[in-house]
Scaffold this active site. Structure first.
Site, PDB file in Angstrom:
ATOM      1  N   ASN A  69      -3.235   4.368  16.727  1.00 39.85           N
ATOM      2  CA  ASN A  69      -4.373   4.039  15.862  1.00 39.85           C
ATOM      3  C   ASN A  69      -4.763   2.596  16.091  1.00 39.85           C
ATOM      4  O   ASN A  69      -4.005   1.687  15.766  1.00 39.85           O
ATOM      5  CB  ASN A  69      -3.996   4.233  14.390  1.00 39.85           C
TER       6      ASN A  69
ATOM      7  N   CYS B 292       6.281  -5.251  15.744  1.00 41.37           N
ATOM      8  CA  CYS B 292       6.020  -4.315  16.838  1.00 41.37           C
ATOM      9  C   CYS B 292       4.585  -4.576  17.295  1.00 41.37           C
ATOM     10  O   CYS B 292       3.685  -4.755  16.473  1.00 41.37           O
ATOM     11  CB  CYS B 292       6.220  -2.874  16.379  1.00 41.37           C
TER      12      CYS B 292
ATOM     13  N   CYS C 257       3.456   8.551   1.522  1.00 38.44           N
ATOM     14  CA  CYS C 257       3.975   7.571   2.472  1.00 38.44           C
ATOM     15  C   CYS C 257       4.230   6.282   1.693  1.00 38.44           C
ATOM     16  O   CYS C 257       3.305   5.646   1.198  1.00 38.44           O
ATOM     17  CB  CYS C 257       2.924   7.382   3.572  1.00 38.44           C
TER      18      CYS C 257
ATOM     19  N   GLY D 233       6.718  -1.946   6.116  1.00 41.80           N
ATOM     20  CA  GLY D 233       8.061  -2.490   6.095  1.00 41.80           C
ATOM     21  C   GLY D 233       9.104  -1.656   6.806  1.00 41.80           C
ATOM     22  O   GLY D 233       8.888  -0.503   7.158  1.00 41.80           O
ATOM     23  N   GLU D 234      10.247  -2.296   7.021  1.00 42.24           N
ATOM     24  CA  GLU D 234      11.379  -1.642   7.667  1.00 42.24           C
ATOM     25  C   GLU D 234      12.398  -1.316   6.564  1.00 42.24           C
ATOM     26  O   GLU D 234      13.062  -2.210   6.037  1.00 42.24           O
ATOM     27  CB  GLU D 234      11.967  -2.594   8.722  1.00 42.24           C
TER      28      GLU D 234
ATOM     29  N   CYS E 226       5.960  -6.777   7.147  1.00 39.39           N
ATOM     30  CA  CYS E 226       7.153  -6.417   7.926  1.00 39.39           C
ATOM     31  C   CYS E 226       7.459  -7.570   8.864  1.00 39.39           C
ATOM     32  O   CYS E 226       6.541  -8.173   9.422  1.00 39.39           O
ATOM     33  CB  CYS E 226       6.904  -5.145   8.737  1.00 39.39           C
TER      34      CYS E 226
ATOM     35  N   CYS F  13       1.535  -2.498  15.897  1.00 39.37           N
ATOM     36  CA  CYS F  13       1.498  -2.181  14.466  1.00 39.37           C
ATOM     37  C   CYS F  13       0.799  -3.279  13.672  1.00 39.37           C
ATOM     38  O   CYS F  13       1.170  -4.448  13.766  1.00 39.37           O
ATOM     39  CB  CYS F  13       2.924  -2.003  13.951  1.00 39.37           C
TER      40      CYS F  13
ATOM     41  N   CYS G 249      -1.180   5.781  10.380  1.00 36.82           N
ATOM     42  CA  CYS G 249       0.043   5.100  10.799  1.00 36.82           C
ATOM     43  C   CYS G 249      -0.237   3.723  11.377  1.00 36.82           C
ATOM     44  O   CYS G 249      -1.061   3.595  12.280  1.00 36.82           O
ATOM     45  CB  CYS G 249       0.717   5.871  11.926  1.00 36.82           C
TER      46      CYS G 249
ATOM     47  N   SER H  28      12.163   6.377   7.966  1.00 37.26           N
ATOM     48  CA  SER H  28      11.843   6.016   9.343  1.00 37.26           C
ATOM     49  C   SER H  28      12.314   4.594   9.630  1.00 37.26           C
ATOM     50  O   SER H  28      12.024   3.667   8.872  1.00 37.26           O
ATOM     51  CB  SER H  28      10.324   6.102   9.554  1.00 37.26           C
TER      52      SER H  28
ATOM     53  N   GLU I 283       0.815  -1.215   0.000  1.00 37.45           N
ATOM     54  CA  GLU I 283       0.000   0.000   0.000  1.00 37.45           C
ATOM     55  C   GLU I 283       0.843   1.257   0.000  1.00 37.45           C
ATOM     56  O   GLU I 283       1.974   1.261   0.469  1.00 37.45           O
ATOM     57  CB  GLU I 283      -0.919   0.002   1.238  1.00 37.45           C
TER      58      GLU I 283
ATOM     59  N   SER J  40      11.768   5.336  15.368  1.00 38.43           N
ATOM     60  CA  SER J  40      10.593   4.914  16.135  1.00 38.43           C
ATOM     61  C   SER J  40      11.043   4.486  17.528  1.00 38.43           C
ATOM     62  O   SER J  40      11.333   3.317  17.760  1.00 38.43           O
ATOM     63  CB  SER J  40       9.893   3.754  15.413  1.00 38.43           C
ATOM     64  N   LEU J  41      11.099   5.433  18.440  1.00 37.20           N
ATOM     65  CA  LEU J  41      11.620   5.140  19.776  1.00 37.20           C
ATOM     66  C   LEU J  41      10.540   4.498  20.652  1.00 37.20           C
ATOM     67  O   LEU J  41      10.706   3.395  21.150  1.00 37.20           O
ATOM     68  CB  LEU J  41      12.154   6.436  20.408  1.00 37.20           C
ATOM     69  N   HIS J  42       9.447   5.196  20.869  1.00 36.87           N
ATOM     70  CA  HIS J  42       8.230   4.674  21.506  1.00 36.87           C
ATOM     71  C   HIS J  42       8.335   4.284  22.976  1.00 36.87           C
ATOM     72  O   HIS J  42       7.336   3.956  23.598  1.00 36.87           O
ATOM     73  CB  HIS J  42       7.658   3.464  20.750  1.00 36.87           C
TER      74      HIS J  42
HETATM   75  N1  SAH Z   1       9.103   0.355   9.927  1.00 38.10           N
HETATM   76  C1  SAH Z   1       9.403   1.725  10.069  1.00 38.10           C
HETATM   77  C2  SAH Z   1       8.537   2.621   9.227  1.00 38.10           C
HETATM   78  C3  SAH Z   1       7.073   2.307   9.084  1.00 38.10           C
HETATM   79  S1  SAH Z   1       6.012   2.571  10.437  1.00 38.10           S
HETATM   80  C4  SAH Z   1       9.327   2.130  11.512  1.00 38.10           C
HETATM   81  O1  SAH Z   1       8.825   1.356  12.315  1.00 38.10           O
HETATM   82  O2  SAH Z   1       9.798   3.210  11.826  1.00 38.10           O
HETATM   83  C5  SAH Z   1       5.771   4.341  10.540  1.00 38.10           C
HETATM   84  C6  SAH Z   1       5.450   4.815  11.987  1.00 38.10           C
HETATM   85  O3  SAH Z   1       4.124   4.433  12.390  1.00 38.10           O
HETATM   86  C7  SAH Z   1       6.385   4.214  13.022  1.00 38.10           C
HETATM   87  O4  SAH Z   1       6.827   5.175  13.944  1.00 38.10           O
HETATM   88  C8  SAH Z   1       5.480   3.223  13.684  1.00 38.10           C
HETATM   89  O5  SAH Z   1       5.960   2.864  14.939  1.00 38.10           O
HETATM   90  C9  SAH Z   1       4.179   3.933  13.711  1.00 38.10           C
HETATM   91  N2  SAH Z   1       3.036   3.049  13.984  1.00 38.10           N
HETATM   92  C10 SAH Z   1       2.929   1.733  13.728  1.00 38.10           C
HETATM   93  N3  SAH Z   1       1.712   1.255  14.120  1.00 38.10           N
HETATM   94  C11 SAH Z   1       1.041   2.298  14.647  1.00 38.10           C
HETATM   95  C12 SAH Z   1      -0.281   2.442  15.209  1.00 38.10           C
HETATM   96  N4  SAH Z   1      -1.124   1.411  15.263  1.00 38.10           N
HETATM   97  N5  SAH Z   1      -0.649   3.668  15.639  1.00 38.10           N
HETATM   98  C13 SAH Z   1       0.203   4.723  15.534  1.00 38.10           C
HETATM   99  N6  SAH Z   1       1.444   4.643  15.006  1.00 38.10           N
HETATM  100  C14 SAH Z   1       1.878   3.440  14.574  1.00 38.10           C
HETATM  101 FE1  SF4 Z   2       7.522  -3.013  11.019  1.00 37.38          FE
HETATM  102 FE2  SF4 Z   2       7.620  -0.379  11.566  1.00 37.38          FE
HETATM  103 FE3  SF4 Z   2       5.354  -1.821  11.973  1.00 37.38          FE
HETATM  104 FE4  SF4 Z   2       7.475  -2.181  13.560  1.00 37.38          FE
HETATM  105  S1  SF4 Z   2       6.249  -0.302  13.363  1.00 37.38           S
HETATM  106  S2  SF4 Z   2       6.198  -3.823  12.642  1.00 37.38           S
HETATM  107  S3  SF4 Z   2       9.170  -1.947  12.136  1.00 37.38           S
HETATM  108  S4  SF4 Z   2       6.340  -1.416  10.010  1.00 37.38           S
END
Ligand code: SAH
Ligand code: SF4
Length: 417
Positions: free
Chosen positions: A347, A146, A135, A214-215, A142, A149, A390, A246, A122, A268-270
């Site tokens: 989200n 996480c 985007c 994806g990463e 991926c 995600c 996201c 990212s 997508e 993506s620290l979180h």
């Molecule tokens: N894989 C890479 C880039 C894609 S994700 C990464 O993880 O950085 C893009 C961003 O969306 C990342 O910061 C990810 O952590 C965040 N993200 C993933 N799932 C989400 C969700 N359900 N709600 C809000 N942000 C989310």
């Molecule tokens: Fe992959 Fe980024 Fe989603 Fe983590 S947040 S599963 S690295 S797409």
């Protein structure tokens, strides 16, 4: 997939299948999209042109592909008429196949795309007043899982090729009607800050974020090669300052991303401690927070003018306390990082085990970080009604399969009962 070779990657997980750079179509023709100009020159020479002609034709064709968005050799009017069928017998100018395109009530657009070997992925376009951001996905699915995600729950993963990555940007330009018309004149000079000749009135594609599926640093070579075509003044001509990559924290690839690609970095620290980050971003078990922040401090090109973005998803009672906010500030200062923090409201998706923090909590978190002198805007979720926000990217086909499975289960239950 017969043409898939296994690429070894430095992660916790199994290697991601990556296709060969050139996989001819069933009819033997080769897709030129995604190939650098010298490679096109080689292919033209291998097909029979002498060295000088191959070089000239490659230059002309390259210009038509990336400056004019042409998808048919017949339209290349400065190439001799009899040369055009010669080209179209041997080569094609591909685009990802569009399976579905959706429009959100807030203007966000999402496309479900398909590779030639039937994998779905997508891309999302997000217009706002000052810019239009695409985007872009780097992989189908991926591998990193996480916990918050949706993309991370996809089973099927393969790396996208440079053509499939740059093809997303080209398809967006097709859909937005943005290819320059008229005389053959391009944007040969890419000024660093002007978006490569494109105005920033929000309707046009001005920015790219590698934040789709994806990463990107698990598909380093292909992402680099695709972004080179995007940044090339003879290519799509977008300034590297308008592109952000990212990563969830693939530490060993971060320095190379800085030197070989040179785009803005988002991380993506979180979470601010090992226990929580281990849980929600499992790659942390391999590359911990200290290593990650050190790699950020060493990131080539980071400065106060080009700050690193730390993405922080707001998860209720998980990572959203005042103490977390203060620890985030402490870490950023400890490593002396030129940073901004992007707070992303979580989200939700069906089956997710987390909830989003309350708006008051997010506001308070943002204030603490902001009061310490670090910008901490809260990102407005976009395209939620079409699952384009996201972390919601998971292809419709896979969702339908799941829905079908549920329906089958219900039917079975009904039959039994
Ligand atoms: N894989 C890479 C880039 C894609 S994700 C990464 O993880 O950085 C893009 C961003 O969306 C990342 O910061 C990810 O952590 C965040 N993200 C993933 N799932 C989400 C969700 N359900 N709600 C809000 N942000 C989310
Ligand atoms: Fe992959 Fe980024 Fe989603 Fe983590 S947040 S599963 S690295 S797409």
């Amino acid at each position: 997939m017969a043409d898939t070779a296994l690429m070894s990657i430095p992660g916790l997980i199994d290697p991601v299948p990556t296709p060969r750079d050139i996989t001819p179509r069933a009819d033997g023709r080769i897709d030129l999209i995604g190939l650098p100009k010298p490679r096109i020159t080689e292919l033209f020479a291998a097909a029979g042109l002498d060295a000088k002609a191959a070089k000239l034709r490659a230059k002309q064709v390259f210009h038509w592909l990336y400056h004019r968005g042409v998808t048919d050799f017949a339209a290349m009017t400065d190439i001799a008429k009899d040369m055009r069928p010669w080209l179209s017998e041997r080569f094609v100018i591909g685009r990802p196949e569009v399976v579905l395109s959706q429009h959100s009530s807030d203007g966000t657009r999402k496309w479900l795309l398909k590779t030639a070997d039937d994998h779905e992925y997508e891309m999302v376009f997000i217009p706002d007043e000052s810019r239009g951001t695409l985007c872009v996905s780097s992989q189908v699915g991926c591998t990193l899982n996480c916990r918050f995600c949706h993309t991370g729950t996809m089973r099927l993963v393969r790396n996208l090729t440079p053509g499939e990555i740059v093809g997303q940007v080209m398809l967006a330009r097709d859909a937005l009607g943005e290819w320059p018309k008229g005389a053959m004149q391009g944007f040969d000079e890419v000024e660093d800050d002007d978006g490569g000749g494109y105005s920033a009135d929000g309707r046009l594609l001005t920015n790219i974020v590698m934040m789709g599926m994806g990463e990107p640093l698990y598909n380093f070579d292909n992402v680099r090669d695709a972004l080179k075509l995007v940044m090339d003044g003879d290519g799509l001509g977008l300034s590297r300052r308008r592109i952000t990559l990212s990563t969830s924290g693939v530490v060993p690839m971060m320095a190379r991303a800085g030197t070989e690609i040179g785009v803005n970095l988002a991380v993506s620290l979180h979470a601010t401690n090992k226990a929580v980050r281990d849980e929600i971003v499992p790659i942390n078990r391999k590359y911990g927070i200290e290593e990650l922040l050190q790699a950020c401090a060493d990131y080539p090109g980071a400065s106060n003018a080009r700050r690193i973005t730390f993405e922080y998803v707001m998860l209720k009672d998980k990572n959203d306390s005042d103490a977390d906010a203060r620890e985030l500030v402490r870490l950023i200062k400890l490593y002396n990082l030129p940073a901004k923090v992007n707070l992303i409201p979580f989200n939700p998706w069906p089956g997710a085990i987390y909830e989003c923090s309350s708006p008051e909590r997010i506001r308070r978190f943002s204030d603490i970080v902001f009061d310490a002198g670090i910008s901490a805007p809260v990102r407005t979720p976009r395209g939620r009604d079409i699952d384009a926000a996201c972390g919601q990217l998971k292809t419709t086909a896979q969702k339908m399969t799941r829905a079908e499975l549920d329906r089958l289960a219900d039917e079975k239950q009904a039959a039994l009962g």
